[in-house]
Every structure is written in structure tokens, then in C-alpha cells.
Design a protein around this motif. Structure first.
Motif, PDB file in Angstrom:
ATOM      1  N   LYS A 157     -19.326   4.021  39.704  1.00  0.00           N
ATOM      2  CA  LYS A 157     -18.300   3.929  38.540  1.00  0.00           C
ATOM      3  C   LYS A 157     -18.672   4.637  37.466  1.00  0.00           C
ATOM      4  O   LYS A 157     -19.967   4.584  37.017  1.00  0.00           O
ATOM      5  CB  LYS A 157     -17.705   2.745  38.244  1.00  0.00           C
ATOM      6  CG  LYS A 157     -17.059   1.800  39.644  1.00  0.00           C
ATOM      7  CD  LYS A 157     -16.526   0.534  39.325  1.00  0.00           C
ATOM      8  CE  LYS A 157     -16.059  -0.072  40.648  1.00  0.00           C
ATOM      9  NZ  LYS A 157     -16.043  -1.731  40.466  1.00  0.00           N
ATOM     10  N   THR A 158     -17.573   5.086  36.679  1.00  0.00           N
ATOM     11  CA  THR A 158     -17.937   5.529  35.138  1.00  0.00           C
ATOM     12  C   THR A 158     -18.956   4.818  34.568  1.00  0.00           C
ATOM     13  O   THR A 158     -19.953   5.175  33.875  1.00  0.00           O
ATOM     14  CB  THR A 158     -16.598   5.990  34.520  1.00  0.00           C
ATOM     15  OG1 THR A 158     -15.717   6.516  35.211  1.00  0.00           O
ATOM     16  CG2 THR A 158     -16.918   6.617  33.250  1.00  0.00           C
ATOM     17  N   ASN A 177     -22.522   4.409  35.847  1.00  0.00           N
ATOM     18  CA  ASN A 177     -23.418   5.622  35.340  1.00  0.00           C
ATOM     19  C   ASN A 177     -24.144   5.696  34.219  1.00  0.00           C
ATOM     20  O   ASN A 177     -25.150   5.954  33.963  1.00  0.00           O
ATOM     21  CB  ASN A 177     -22.550   6.815  35.565  1.00  0.00           C
ATOM     22  CG  ASN A 177     -22.708   7.735  36.677  1.00  0.00           C
ATOM     23  OD1 ASN A 177     -23.591   8.524  37.124  1.00  0.00           O
ATOM     24  ND2 ASN A 177     -21.731   7.429  37.582  1.00  0.00           N
ATOM     25  N   LEU A 209     -17.927   4.821  26.254  1.00  0.00           N
ATOM     26  CA  LEU A 209     -16.647   5.209  26.905  1.00  0.00           C
ATOM     27  C   LEU A 209     -15.547   5.769  25.940  1.00  0.00           C
ATOM     28  O   LEU A 209     -14.693   6.305  26.136  1.00  0.00           O
ATOM     29  CB  LEU A 209     -16.261   3.921  27.408  1.00  0.00           C
ATOM     30  CG  LEU A 209     -17.169   3.532  28.879  1.00  0.00           C
ATOM     31  CD1 LEU A 209     -16.747   2.117  29.659  1.00  0.00           C
ATOM     32  CD2 LEU A 209     -16.725   4.826  29.940  1.00  0.00           C
ATOM     33  N   LEU A 231     -12.952   7.952  27.672  1.00  0.00           N
ATOM     34  CA  LEU A 231     -12.915   7.280  29.001  1.00  0.00           C
ATOM     35  C   LEU A 231     -12.670   5.872  29.344  1.00  0.00           C
ATOM     36  O   LEU A 231     -12.811   5.364  30.635  1.00  0.00           O
ATOM     37  CB  LEU A 231     -14.160   7.713  30.006  1.00  0.00           C
ATOM     38  CG  LEU A 231     -14.408   9.462  30.113  1.00  0.00           C
ATOM     39  CD1 LEU A 231     -15.825   9.685  30.474  1.00  0.00           C
ATOM     40  CD2 LEU A 231     -13.575   9.974  30.901  1.00  0.00           C
ATOM     41  N   LYS A 274     -10.805   4.977  32.309  1.00  0.00           N
ATOM     42  CA  LYS A 274     -11.402   5.352  33.850  1.00  0.00           C
ATOM     43  C   LYS A 274     -12.735   4.799  33.976  1.00  0.00           C
ATOM     44  O   LYS A 274     -13.464   5.042  34.790  1.00  0.00           O
ATOM     45  CB  LYS A 274     -11.767   7.001  33.570  1.00  0.00           C
ATOM     46  CG  LYS A 274     -10.482   7.683  33.309  1.00  0.00           C
ATOM     47  CD  LYS A 274      -9.594   7.944  34.533  1.00  0.00           C
ATOM     48  CE  LYS A 274      -8.422   8.633  34.443  1.00  0.00           C
ATOM     49  NZ  LYS A 274      -7.534   8.610  35.391  1.00  0.00           N
ATOM     50  N   ARG A 275     -13.013   3.592  33.111  1.00  0.00           N
ATOM     51  CA  ARG A 275     -14.235   2.859  33.120  1.00  0.00           C
ATOM     52  C   ARG A 275     -14.657   2.370  34.708  1.00  0.00           C
ATOM     53  O   ARG A 275     -15.702   2.365  35.037  1.00  0.00           O
ATOM     54  CB  ARG A 275     -14.576   1.783  32.205  1.00  0.00           C
ATOM     55  CG  ARG A 275     -13.594   0.519  32.633  1.00  0.00           C
ATOM     56  CD  ARG A 275     -13.683  -0.526  31.439  1.00  0.00           C
ATOM     57  NE  ARG A 275     -14.989  -0.827  30.987  1.00  0.00           N
ATOM     58  CZ  ARG A 275     -15.778  -1.617  31.609  1.00  0.00           C
ATOM     59  NH1 ARG A 275     -15.582  -2.228  32.894  1.00  0.00           N
ATOM     60  NH2 ARG A 275     -16.825  -2.072  31.227  1.00  0.00           N
ATOM     61  N   VAL A 318     -16.991   8.294  40.017  1.00  0.00           N
ATOM     62  CA  VAL A 318     -16.980   9.469  39.331  1.00  0.00           C
ATOM     63  C   VAL A 318     -16.190  10.655  40.059  1.00  0.00           C
ATOM     64  O   VAL A 318     -15.818  11.472  39.338  1.00  0.00           O
ATOM     65  CB  VAL A 318     -18.444  10.017  39.269  1.00  0.00           C
ATOM     66  CG1 VAL A 318     -18.701  11.348  38.983  1.00  0.00           C
ATOM     67  CG2 VAL A 318     -19.156   9.038  38.058  1.00  0.00           C
ATOM     68  N   LEU A 343     -13.006  11.511  38.832  1.00  0.00           N
ATOM     69  CA  LEU A 343     -12.591  12.131  37.527  1.00  0.00           C
ATOM     70  C   LEU A 343     -12.477  13.531  37.746  1.00  0.00           C
ATOM     71  O   LEU A 343     -12.871  14.261  38.222  1.00  0.00           O
ATOM     72  CB  LEU A 343     -13.797  11.735  36.635  1.00  0.00           C
ATOM     73  CG  LEU A 343     -14.236  10.319  36.526  1.00  0.00           C
ATOM     74  CD1 LEU A 343     -15.422  10.214  35.319  1.00  0.00           C
ATOM     75  CD2 LEU A 343     -13.160   9.510  35.791  1.00  0.00           C
ATOM     76  N   GLN A 355     -15.586  14.569  33.747  1.00  0.00           N
ATOM     77  CA  GLN A 355     -17.289  14.409  34.370  1.00  0.00           C
ATOM     78  C   GLN A 355     -17.950  14.818  33.182  1.00  0.00           C
ATOM     79  O   GLN A 355     -19.172  14.515  33.123  1.00  0.00           O
ATOM     80  CB  GLN A 355     -17.461  15.267  35.472  1.00  0.00           C
ATOM     81  CG  GLN A 355     -16.539  14.285  36.819  1.00  0.00           C
ATOM     82  CD  GLN A 355     -16.836  15.101  38.133  1.00  0.00           C
ATOM     83  OE1 GLN A 355     -17.898  15.843  38.311  1.00  0.00           O
ATOM     84  NE2 GLN A 355     -16.111  14.410  39.141  1.00  0.00           N
ATOM     85  N   LEU A 397     -18.452  12.370  30.505  1.00  0.00           N
ATOM     86  CA  LEU A 397     -19.457  11.492  30.880  1.00  0.00           C
ATOM     87  C   LEU A 397     -20.964  11.880  30.771  1.00  0.00           C
ATOM     88  O   LEU A 397     -21.611  11.112  30.256  1.00  0.00           O
ATOM     89  CB  LEU A 397     -18.845  10.975  32.460  1.00  0.00           C
ATOM     90  CG  LEU A 397     -19.799   9.960  33.051  1.00  0.00           C
ATOM     91  CD1 LEU A 397     -19.832   8.730  31.869  1.00  0.00           C
ATOM     92  CD2 LEU A 397     -19.110   9.462  34.523  1.00  0.00           C
TER      93      LEU A 397
END
Lengths: 308, 277
Positions: free
Chosen positions: A94-95, A98, A121, A126, A129-130, A134, A137, A142, A145
Motif C-alpha cells: 500500500k501507499t 511503501n 502523505l 496522498l 490513497k494511503r 501502488v 495510483l 506514483q 509517492l
């Protein structure tokens, strides 16, 4: 205190017979936003890998954060933020994961990382989108991120390799805004790009590279002043006819460049020059007066355009 | 919109980061693995149960009946086969955790290159991958042994020796696979080839189901070069006292250690050169 973050002297990288970087010299100071501008294959990414302290130089001297990367690679990398050209994110995580797992590579504690991940974040916009993987996204997300990830260790210097390649204009502007904020805070930025507008927006100073060598160095304004005129008139007469007007146009300008699709007329006063062009009976199909840009500098230095 | 506020270059203790690099890689891999913990447990339990049923009730019953209840080497057939089954399970676990993460790291999402942009070195990445693979192997062997013990297929006294011999086999094979995988640029069909032409013959021709000397001499070499046979021989000696000379014991142990060391020594420089690119 201002110190040199990067010192490169006669820096060279050779792969077999191919000379990717051919004896370049430059210095980057603390807090500076420094650009490497050039077309694909100019040696920018190779230079960036040597600065990132992952790829060893073939010869010459290189000092990053006061140390030799051949001897102190891991120590130097502990204080660098790297945003590679390809995002290299873990697509199955996940976001937030990462950011968290990457922070652990720097030996950062869970206690430090918990609020840091949230902060990053928010910085990268983001938060919503947490918990998305990935792969869910968009390209721009991306990229943001990857930039956020490069900041997880609170680096002294952030290295960005082609940060906005492949992004739409809106995504590019969001990114530029984020990077500009970092610069305002005193983070040293090193950016490679083949977009002249990006270099103009973000870089205090830059080197123009081509075929592994430095063609010119200076601030965007200095380079434009030195290698180009204040304004440019772009005229199109049609692909077959451009060349036949070249001699006539030369007399009205400091310099001209005949490209396959248009002629660039370099002059201090664009509108006046355009009027003269019409007055002499040349009637271009389309015309445009604009300020000189780094693209013109590059064209002057190499005889080629930046983006093919 | 939120601004980041930090003093550049103050957060990281580079000495700590460099010291724990390999473990950081292992921790990351374990974090990723935890996502499919459920399937790892069900596979870890399902695999031995299937073997137990098929070998215990099928082949085992047949062999034991035809040897007048003597089995092989004076023990039941399942006890004879157990060291090899455990070694195979451990080898498969390490094979999975060495090959796919290495392909992912170098080719699929190139995470190794991202890791190498941190204080982590190429060698630490290789060590971290091996560490996680070993943890997965240990986990698999423990589950397998638990099933064998519950079904009374092996005595409790065999649990520790067989655990060790199967992990040794897997370490040797895992290191060799790491050295091979790091050399693959993008072709995953090689894994299928390795599965069919290396692992399957190794499983079938390494004295797994019958003593290796039952084989014609011209096929016995497959066992001699296979970590599986060496580990299985050690396991049989340690678990139920299959007779072995001291030199044979030493040879089996040295063989496994040598394959492991050579595998890692061949893996490191390639990890380094690939990450340099």
C-alpha cells in the motif's frame, strides 16, 4: 554556513568502449537547486547515479557531502534522498507501507516513522490513497509517492532524475509546487531534465550536457543572455518553403535557425521584426513571438533540439 | 496542503542504518510475506498431510507389508522417507523465497535498486533475502514436523536433528539458486526448467524413496551432487542411527557447507555489479 554538497572534477564514466560521462566539472552548494539539462543519452542519469553513490566513477574526483562515494557510499546515501527515473515502488504494498518500509531501510525507528509517514502523505497529497496499493495510483500519484519516499530520511540533498517525464501538465505543476516548497526550506535539489521549462522553473543554476560533456553552465537567465537573444520569432512558411526564405530572414535578425518545420528568428524586438518580415512581403502561414528559452540555448550550443 | 518541516540530514544515524542493513531487508520481505500468511500456513500444513496420507497409507503400507514389518533400515517406511520429505519441503520454501523476490527486486519492480539508494549494500540485500528465505524454511519445516509428530510418523527425538539437516540442505540449495537467479536478466521460464530438470530429478534420484545404492551406479551421481541426498543421509544417521562412517558424516556436512559458501560467493559479486548499472 554554506558548504559544497557536490564537487566533481574531471568526472568520467566509461562502459566498455562507450564514454557516458566525459570529464565533467561542477560544484553544487548547500541549499542550491541545481539542474542537469540535456537530451536523452547526454549522460545525465549516469552522472546522477554517480552522485547517488551507487555507481562508481571510472576516473576523476567526486566528493559528495564532503566524502568520497567510492569509500563511503552507505554513509553518504544515509543522507541523500533519491527519486529514480523509474519509480521503483513496491507495487504490491500500500501507499503508506511503501513509505514505512523504505524508512526502515535507513534504520529509522517505528516511533519516528509513524508521524513521518502521515506528514509525507499530506505533503504528497496522498492521504486519501494511503491504503490503496501502488498499482491503483495514477502516474502522477506514483511520482509524488516516489518523491515523498525520497524525503523519508529528511535528506540533506534530494536527487530527482527526470521528475516529471510522462506526466500531464497538471500533475507536473503540482510536483513543481512541492519541489519549490522544499527548496524554500533549504533542501538542496539536484534535478535532471530534458524539459527546458522545468529547468527554468526549478533551477537556480544548471549545466547543459550533451554527449557526456558540459556545453555550458550558469543560471537560466545567464545562459539565455549569453547564448540567445531576448526574443524569438517563430515563423512557418510550409515545410518545402522554409529554406527559401532563410537568406532574406537572416538580414532582419541577429541569427536564425532553420528547423524542418519552422524558422527561428533571434532578435531583441520580436514584434518589430515580425512587422518587418511582413513588410518585406514574406507572409508566413503562422507566426509567434516569444521570449528566448533554454531550448534556444541548447539549439545554439548543439545544433539540435532537446526533445526529438 | 501541508509543508514538511525538518532539519536536513539530522534524522538518520548512519552507523545504525549500516549495521542493520541485512536485517532491514529481511524485515521488509517478512512484511511483504505477512500478506499471504494464510496461504503459507495452509500450504505448510496441507503439503505434509497429503504426503503422509499417500506415503503412509499407500507406498508405506506396501513396503512395510513386503518387508515383514521391517521397513527399510529397520524403521518404518515413513520414518525412512521423513528426512527427505522434510528436506524437500525446506528446499521448496527457500527456492520460492530466493527466486521470486530476486526477480522482483532486479526486474519486475526493481526494488533492489531503490534499496541500494539507501545505506543498504548489495551484499546486505543478498543476505537479507537469504535470511527471509531461511525463516520461511524454518517455518515450513516446523509445520511439517508438527504434522509428522501428531501422526506419530517420527519420534520426538528425531525432530531437532531432522530440522537441522533439512535446513542445511535448503541453505545449500538456496545459496546456489540465489547465485543462479541473480544472473537471470528477465527470463522466468528458467524456473520451470530448473523445476523439471533439477528439482524433480533431485527429488526422485537422491535416495529419497529408497537407498541410493539401489540405483545403477551410472545414476547414483545425481544423488552425490545433490544437497538433498547429503542432507537425507545425515538425517537418517541422526534420527534413527542408519550406519555411517565418520568420514561419510564429515563428507556430507562439508559438501552442504561448501555448496552454501560457493553459492553465496558467486551471488555477491553479481548483486554488486547488477546494482552498479
Amino acid at each position: 554556513m554554506t558548504s559544497d554538497m557536490i564537487i566533481a572534477k574531471d568526472l568520467k564514466k566509461v562502459y566498455g568502449d562507450f564514454v557516458a560521462v566525459d570529464g565533467i566539472n561542477f560544484t553544487v552548494k548547500q541549499g542550491e537547486s541545481f539542474g542537469l539539462l540535456g537530451p536523452n543519452g547526454a549522460g545525465k542519469s549516469t552522472t546522477m547515479k554517480m552522485i547517488s553513490s551507487v555507481s562508481k566513477r571510472s576516473s576523476g574526483e567526486l566528493t559528495i557531502l564532503g566524502k568520497d562515494p567510492d569509500k563511503f557510499g552507505p554513509e553518504i546515501r544515509a543522507h541523500l534522498g533519491v527519486v529514480p527515473q523509474k519509480d521503483m515502488l513496491d507495487r504490491e504494498l500500500k501507499t503508506w507501507e511503501n513509505l514505512y518500509t523504505y524508512g526502515r531501510f535507513f534504520g529509522l525507528s517505528r516511533k519516528f516513522l509513524k508521524p513521518k509517514v502521515e506528514e509525507l502523505l499530506a505533503f504528497a497529497q496522498l492521504e486519501e490513497k494511503r491504503n490503496d496499493k501502488v498499482e491503483e495510483l495514477s502516474g502522477g500519484m506514483q511520482r509524488r509517492l516516489a518523491i515523498a519516499r525520497g524525503l523519508v530520511n529528511e535528506p540533506e540533498m534530494l536527487l530527482l532524475d527526470e521528475p516529471t517525464t510522462g506526466l500531464d501538465p497538471q500533475a507536473r505543476h503540482i510536483l513543481w509546487d512541492r519541489l519549490f516548497r522544499l527548496k524554500e526550506q533549504g533542501v538542496t535539489l539536484v534535478i535532471t531534465t530534458h524539459y527546458m521549462d522545468e529547468a527554468e522553473q526549478l533551477c537556480d543554476r544548471l549545466i547543459v550536457m550533451d554527449k557526456g560533456k558540459i556545453m555550458a553552465e550558469g543560471s537560466p537567465a545567464e545562459l539565455i543572455k549569453k547564448y540567445s537573444s531576448k526574443e524569438v520569432v517563430e515563423v512557418r512558411f510550409g515545410t518545402d518553403k522554409n529554406a527559401q526564405f532563410a537568406d532574406q530572414l537572416k538580414k532582419l535578425a541577429d541569427r536564425i535557425e532553420v528547423l524542418p518545420d519552422r524558422i527561428l528568428v533571434y532578435t531583441s524586438h520580436g514584434e518589430q521584426t515580425l512587422e518587418k518580415i511582413s513588410a518585406q512581403g514574406m507572409n508566413p502561414v503562422t507566426s509567434l513571438v516569444r521570449r528566448s528559452s533554454l531550448e534556444d540555448v541548447f539549439l545554439r550550443l548543439t545544433g539540435r533540439t532537446l526533445v526529438d | 496542503m501541508t509543508d514538511l518541516k525538518f532539519k536536513p540530514g539530522k534524522a538518520v544515524d548512519s552507523v545504525r542504518a549500516m549495521r542493520r542493513g541485512a536485517w532491514a531487508v529481511a524485515e521488509y520481505r517478512l512484511f511483504s510475506m505477512s500478506k499471504w500468511m494464510g496461504s503459507m500456513i495452509s500450504f505448510g500444513l496441507g503439503n505434509p498431510i497429503i504426503y503422509l496420507v499417500s506415503i503412509g497409507l499407500g507406498i508405506g503400507a506396501l513396503v512395510d507389508a513386503n518387508t515383514g514389518g521391517q521397513g527399510i533400515d529397520g524403521v518404518s517406511y515413513i520414518e525412512f522417507v521423513a528426512p527427505a520429505l522434510l528436506a524437500t519441503a525446506a528446499i521448496n520454501a527457500l527456492q520460492d523465497e530466493v527466486t521470486f523476490p530476486t526477480m522482483q527486486g532486479f526486474v519486475w519492480d526493481k526494488m533492489f535498486f531503490a534499496m541500494n539508494n539507501t545505506p543498504i549494500t548489495a551484499r546486505q540485500i543478498a543476505n537479507g533475502i537469504m535470511t527471509t528465505a531461511t525463516i520461511r524454511g524454518i517455518f515450513t519445516v516446523i509445520l511439517y514436523e508438527a504434522v509428522l509428530l501428531v501422526f506419530g510418523a517420527i519420534p520426538l527425538s528425531s525432530a531437532l536433528p531432522l530440522f537441522l539437516t533439512s535446513i542445511f540442505a535448503a541453505l545449500a540449495f538456496g545459496a546456489a539458486m540465489l547465485a543462479v537467479t541473480v544472473r537471470i536478466e528477465n527470463d522466468t521460464t528458467l524456473f520451470a526448467i530448473i523445476g523439471r530438470f533439477v528439482i524433480a530429478p533431485m527429488f526422485l534420484f537422491s535416495g529419497t524413496f529408497y537407498p541410493l545404492d539401489q540405483m545403477p551406479i551410472y545414476l547414483q551421481w545425481i544423488g552425490w551432487i545433490s544437497p538433498m541426498w547429503h542432507s537425507t543421509q545425515l538425517g537418517r544417521f541422526l534420527s534413527y542411527g542408519m550406519p555411517l562412517e565418520l568420514w561419510q558424516l564429515a563428507m556430507h556436512a562439508i559438501f552442504l557447507a561448501t555448496v552454501f559458501v560457493i553459492g553465496m560467493l558467486f551471488a555477491y559479486p553479481k548483486f554488486e555489479s547488477r546494482l552498479q548499472k
